[in-house]
Design a protein around this motif. Structure first.
Motif, mmCIF file in Angstrom:
data_model
loop_
_atom_site.group_PDB
_atom_site.id
_atom_site.type_symbol
_atom_site.label_atom_id
_atom_site.label_comp_id
_atom_site.label_asym_id
_atom_site.label_seq_id
_atom_site.Cartn_x
_atom_site.Cartn_y
_atom_site.Cartn_z
ATOM 1 N N HIS A 140 0.836 -1.211 0.000
ATOM 2 C CA HIS A 140 0.000 0.000 0.000
ATOM 3 C C HIS A 140 0.865 1.253 0.000
ATOM 4 C CE1 HIS A 140 -3.335 -2.547 1.998
ATOM 5 N NE2 HIS A 140 -3.509 -2.516 0.691
ATOM 6 N N VAL A 141 1.906 1.257 0.832
ATOM 7 C CA VAL A 141 2.823 2.409 0.875
ATOM 8 C C VAL A 141 3.530 2.541 -0.469
ATOM 9 C CG1 VAL A 141 4.866 3.372 2.008
ATOM 10 C CG2 VAL A 141 3.121 2.216 3.377
ATOM 11 N N LEU A 142 3.892 1.420 -1.055
ATOM 12 C CA LEU A 142 4.556 1.421 -2.357
ATOM 13 C C LEU A 142 3.671 2.062 -3.422
ATOM 14 C CD1 LEU A 142 7.073 0.349 -3.920
ATOM 15 C CD2 LEU A 142 5.758 -1.732 -4.324
ATOM 16 N N VAL A 143 2.400 1.684 -3.438
ATOM 17 C CA VAL A 143 1.470 2.231 -4.433
ATOM 18 C C VAL A 143 1.252 3.723 -4.218
ATOM 19 C CG1 VAL A 143 -0.925 2.172 -5.231
ATOM 20 C CG2 VAL A 143 0.321 0.036 -4.888
ATOM 21 N N VAL A 144 0.996 4.128 -2.984
ATOM 22 C CA VAL A 144 0.735 5.548 -2.697
ATOM 23 C C VAL A 144 1.962 6.391 -3.032
ATOM 24 C CG1 VAL A 144 0.262 7.216 -0.861
ATOM 25 C CG2 VAL A 144 -1.062 5.102 -1.001
ATOM 26 N N SER A 145 3.135 5.931 -2.621
ATOM 27 C CA SER A 145 4.348 6.704 -2.927
ATOM 28 C C SER A 145 4.603 6.717 -4.436
ATOM 29 C CB SER A 145 5.556 6.151 -2.164
ATOM 30 O OG SER A 145 5.807 4.802 -2.509
ATOM 31 N N GLY A 146 4.291 5.624 -5.123
ATOM 32 C CA GLY A 146 4.439 5.593 -6.581
ATOM 33 C C GLY A 146 3.503 6.567 -7.271
ATOM 34 N N VAL A 147 2.275 6.652 -6.796
ATOM 35 C CA VAL A 147 1.320 7.614 -7.364
ATOM 36 C C VAL A 147 1.826 9.036 -7.154
ATOM 37 C CG1 VAL A 147 -0.998 8.584 -7.067
ATOM 38 C CG2 VAL A 147 -0.696 6.112 -7.205
ATOM 39 N N ILE A 148 2.316 9.319 -5.957
ATOM 40 C CA ILE A 148 2.853 10.668 -5.680
ATOM 41 C C ILE A 148 4.028 10.964 -6.609
ATOM 42 C CG2 ILE A 148 4.041 12.086 -3.955
ATOM 43 C CD1 ILE A 148 2.303 10.624 -1.824
#
Length: 146
Positions: free
Chosen positions: A60-68
């Motif tokens: 989840h952190v990976l996806v959110v940071s990737g989106v940012i």
């Protein structure tokens, strides 16, 4: 703004490590479940579930940071490596949800199928690791497919 971008990249890399690294702990756990007593199996299955939850939350952190990073970075959403990575991410969600959860839920109900279920867990772990390594390659190399 550069410090923010660098911090998000660092968070993204840490979460990538957190979403891949613990998966390699699953293999010794699986082999100990095969050899353990029913009390040990219950504890080890609990550890297995905890590890997959940790991987899921790191994802989840990976996806959110990737989106940012996509939003503030130099790559647009329609870049080929971003689209392919998103497609593989959807596949990995299916593997994590169906491959681990359903098999882990079957363990207490089907003790006679323990070896078959452990084999499924091992195969699912390798598939998931493979998907994550491919996504890691895409994020690092950023190949152009079209």
């Amino acid at each position: 703004m550069q410090w923010f971008y660098t911090g998000i990249v660092f968070l993204h890399v840490l979460s990538a490590v957190g979403s891949v690294g613990p998966l390699f702990l699953l293999f010794p756990i699986i082999s100990r479940i095969q050899k353990g007593s029913s009390v040990e199996q219950t504890t080890l299955l609990s550890l297995f579930k905890w590890t997959t939850r940790f991987v899921m939350h790191a994802g989840h952190v990976l996806v959110v940071s990737g989106v940012i990073l996509i939003l503030i970075g130099p790559w647009p959403w329609y870049t080929s490596w971003v689209i392919v990575t998103l497609g593989l991410m959807m596949l990995s969600i299916v593997f994590l949800a169906s491959g681990f959860s359903t098999v882990l839920n079957r363990f207490p109900k089907e003790p006679e199928n323990r070896d078959i279920l452990l084999k499924k867990l091992k195969n699912t772990s390798w598939r998931y690791i493979g998907l994550l390594v491919i996504m890691l390659y895409l994020m690092v190399v950023k190949p152009s497919f079209w």
